[in-house]
Write a protein that holds these residues in place. Structure first.
Motif, short mmCIF file in Angstrom:
data_model
loop_
_atom_site.label_atom_id
_atom_site.label_comp_id
_atom_site.label_asym_id
_atom_site.label_seq_id
_atom_site.Cartn_x
_atom_site.Cartn_y
_atom_site.Cartn_z
N ASP A 287 63.07 83.93 -2.83
CA ASP A 287 62.99 85.39 -2.68
C ASP A 287 64.02 86.13 -3.53
OD1 ASP A 287 60.82 85.74 -1.06
OD2 ASP A 287 61.95 85.73 0.82
N VAL A 288 64.57 85.46 -4.56
CA VAL A 288 65.61 86.11 -5.36
C VAL A 288 65.06 87.35 -6.07
CG1 VAL A 288 65.18 84.75 -7.47
CG2 VAL A 288 67.47 85.67 -7.01
N GLY A 289 63.75 87.41 -6.27
CA GLY A 289 63.14 88.57 -6.91
C GLY A 289 63.27 89.85 -6.11
N LYS A 290 63.62 89.74 -4.82
CA LYS A 290 63.83 90.94 -4.02
C LYS A 290 64.98 91.79 -4.56
CE LYS A 290 61.95 89.43 0.44
NZ LYS A 290 62.27 89.17 1.86
N LEU A 291 65.84 91.18 -5.38
CA LEU A 291 66.91 91.95 -6.00
C LEU A 291 66.35 93.04 -6.91
CD1 LEU A 291 69.43 89.10 -6.89
CD2 LEU A 291 69.64 90.80 -5.06
N PRO A 316 57.93 87.90 -6.85
CA PRO A 316 57.92 86.57 -7.47
C PRO A 316 58.12 86.63 -8.99
CG PRO A 316 56.13 86.75 -5.87
CD PRO A 316 56.67 88.13 -6.08
N GLU A 317 57.49 87.64 -9.63
CA GLU A 317 57.65 87.77 -11.08
C GLU A 317 59.06 88.22 -11.45
OE1 GLU A 317 53.71 89.12 -13.08
OE2 GLU A 317 53.77 90.07 -11.09
N TYR A 318 59.62 89.12 -10.63
CA TYR A 318 61.00 89.52 -10.86
C TYR A 318 61.92 88.30 -10.77
CZ TYR A 318 59.65 94.45 -10.17
OH TYR A 318 59.08 95.69 -10.28
N GLY A 319 61.71 87.50 -9.73
CA GLY A 319 62.55 86.33 -9.54
C GLY A 319 62.43 85.34 -10.69
N HIS A 320 61.20 85.14 -11.16
CA HIS A 320 60.99 84.21 -12.28
C HIS A 320 61.72 84.71 -13.52
CE1 HIS A 320 58.60 82.33 -15.60
NE2 HIS A 320 58.83 81.27 -14.84
N GLU A 321 61.68 85.99 -13.77
CA GLU A 321 62.38 86.54 -14.94
C GLU A 321 63.90 86.37 -14.79
OE1 GLU A 321 61.41 87.87 -17.88
OE2 GLU A 321 59.45 87.06 -17.30
N MET A 322 64.40 86.54 -13.56
CA MET A 322 65.85 86.43 -13.34
C MET A 322 66.37 85.02 -13.61
SD MET A 322 66.32 88.63 -9.85
CE MET A 322 65.91 90.37 -9.78
N ARG A 450 51.52 85.64 8.23
CA ARG A 450 51.51 86.84 7.39
C ARG A 450 52.49 87.88 7.93
NH1 ARG A 450 47.28 87.85 3.96
NH2 ARG A 450 48.55 89.62 3.35
N VAL A 451 52.71 87.88 9.23
CA VAL A 451 53.59 88.89 9.83
C VAL A 451 55.02 88.65 9.41
CG1 VAL A 451 54.49 89.80 11.99
CG2 VAL A 451 52.07 89.31 11.77
N ARG A 452 55.41 87.36 9.30
CA ARG A 452 56.82 87.08 9.09
C ARG A 452 57.15 86.44 7.76
NH1 ARG A 452 56.12 85.92 14.44
NH2 ARG A 452 57.47 86.98 15.92
N ALA A 453 56.20 85.90 7.08
CA ALA A 453 56.54 85.12 5.88
C ALA A 453 57.33 85.97 4.90
CB ALA A 453 55.27 84.60 5.21
N GLY A 454 58.42 85.35 4.37
CA GLY A 454 59.28 86.07 3.41
C GLY A 454 58.61 86.23 2.10
#
Length: 454
Positions: A287-291, A316-322, A450-454
């Motif tokens: 979940d590093v893309g949440k940054l 996910p794409e943000y995280g991959h770029e990071m 779906r309710v909780r998955a990060g």
């Protein structure tokens, strides 16, 4: 062993008594070459201090085993009881990085004396002798190999015991992997020790034996570089995870547990040991893309708008770029990008289907959903582990890879799971947070994953 349990104190006391019993006959042994004993003991004591060298830095653990050839040379040159004395000064003087320092030094000495004694006994039992000469070298290989394996076996038995008593590792897994991982290195140490012993007994004397240690020092230096690099990797991972936890306080601790659950799954699938750490990094950083997602969206109370949901689904794409430029992550980069893909192709960001989804991503997806369901947060209670597993099994084949789900079920049956609270911020009663970012609104319609998955 910061706070040493009673069981560990008893175990260490027993190891000390065993070491004393091994070395006791040296007190009345006749014809002991004490000059050789003192030289070997001093040599090992010097070898135990490489971490103090400013060129090697502080990252070389004294337990690395790089200088066990000195102990094995002692086992091949000296009577077993006398050889058991050689590691004691170095173990007591060596560097200790964590408390309690005194207990660790005593344990280290008690741990090394019996293996050295056992190596000497087996060496003699297989026909070895203490008057090695160059012509005897080929014939001494079998006794030396037996001595090295005995050293490895006794050391492994003692190591597993301290893991049970001091580190509280379960008995069934305390020795798992120790012997296979150490037998080959100890055989190499045995060969190096035999070469040292032959040179020590040669006309050139002890000084020539020191040349055998040169490769050991080089390997120690290389290990130091690896250890420093690995520490830097760990620091990088910790910094990224802390940044995510600060930004998304509602899922604090979630990433670490996803990494742990991912490794449990991988072990059940018999993945290579070399891939496990990379997979753990994938779980931790999924979940590093949440940054890259605006904080107001991550912390929004109430339903997300379609536009906000699209922003969330970019993480996910943000995280991959990071992490694209972080070479040591390897396969973890693909898991970060694809951990929200679904087996039926309805996931994001690319709608991959089945085996098109990278293996690491399929593992992390199951671990992510499982921890989300079994974690208590300030706005939702944890579901029991059996309920969460039943939901994963219900969704296997559509969202989750059935193989990964089955592996998690087996792993939890073997090891269990401790549910956790992932947010330390209380929510006002009657004013629950409306939904987790990027998830469907709470209610009976969406499935729990779906309710909780990060």
């Amino acid at each position: 062993m910061t706070a040493l349990p009673r069981a560990a104190r008893v175990y260490i006391a027993g190891a000390v008594l065993s070491a004393a019993a091994c070395a006791a006959p040296a007190a009345w042994a006749a014809g002991v070459p004490w000059s050789t004993v003192l030289l070997l003991a001093a040599l090992y004591a010097v070898c135990e201090l490489p971490a103090r060298c400013r060129y090697l830095g502080d990252s070389v653990p004294v337990s690395a085993g790089s200088f066990f050839p000195v102990l094995l040379a002692a086992a091949f040159l000296l009577p077993p009881a006398v050889a058991a004395l050689v590691p004691v000064p170095g173990a007591l003087l060596g560097r200790v990085d964590r408390p309690p320092a005194t207990a660790r030094r005593i344990w280290r000495a008690a741990q090394l004396a019996p293996p050295t004694w056992a190596a000497g006994q087996v060496y003699l039992l297989l026909g070895g002798d203490h008057t090695l000469r160059a012509p005897d070298f080929p014939f001494a290989l079998l006794p030396a190999a037996g001595g090295a394996l005995a050293f490895c076996l006794v050391l492994t038995v003692l190591e597993g015991g301290i893991r049970v008593t001091a580190e509280r590792v379960p008995l069934r897994s305390a020795w798992r992997g120790l012997l296979p991982a150490s037998s080959a290195p100890h055989c190499v140490h045995g060969l190096a020790g035999l070469m040292m012993a032959v040179l020590w007994s040669s006309p050139y004397g002890p000084v020539s034996a020191l040349f055998v240690l040169l490769p050991m020092y080089i390997s120690c230096w290389i290990f130091a570089q690896y250890h420093r690099e690995r520490a830097a990797h760990q620091a990088t991972i910790r910094a990224l995870v802390q940044a995510v936890d600060i930004k998304d306080r509602y899922t604090r601790g979630h990433s670490e547990r996803v990494g742990r659950a991912s490794v449990l799954i991988a072990r059940e699938l018999s993945m290579e040991e070399g891939r496990l750490e990379v997979l753990r990094f994938a779980g931790i950083l999924h979940d590093v893309g949440k940054l890259g997602v605006p904080t107001r969206v991550l912390r929004k109370d109430g339903p997300l708008t379609p536009q906000e949901r699209r922003v969330i689904e970019l993480h996910p794409e943000y995280g991959h770029e990071m992490v694209r430029g972080i070479g040591f992550l390897g396969e973890a980069r693909a898991a970060i990008l694809h951990h929200h893909e679904r087996m039926d192709g309805s996931g994001y960001p690319y709608g991959l289907v089945g085996s098109q989804i990278p293996e690491f991503a399929r593992v992390v997806a199951v671990a992510d959903a499982f921890d989300a369901m079994t974690s208590t947060r300030s706005y939702s209670r944890a579901r029991p582990v059996p309920v969460a597993l039943a939901e994963l099994e219900r969704c296997a084949g559509t969202q989750f890879d059935p193989q990964m789900v089955r592996a998690l079920v087996r792993a939890l049956a073997r090891h269990g799971w401790e549910t956790s609270v992932t947010s330390d911020e209380a929510m006002a009663v009657g004013a629950p947070r409306g939904q987790e970012p990027g998830e469907a609104p709470p209610g009976p319609v969406p499935p729990p994953w779906r309710v909780r998955a990060g």
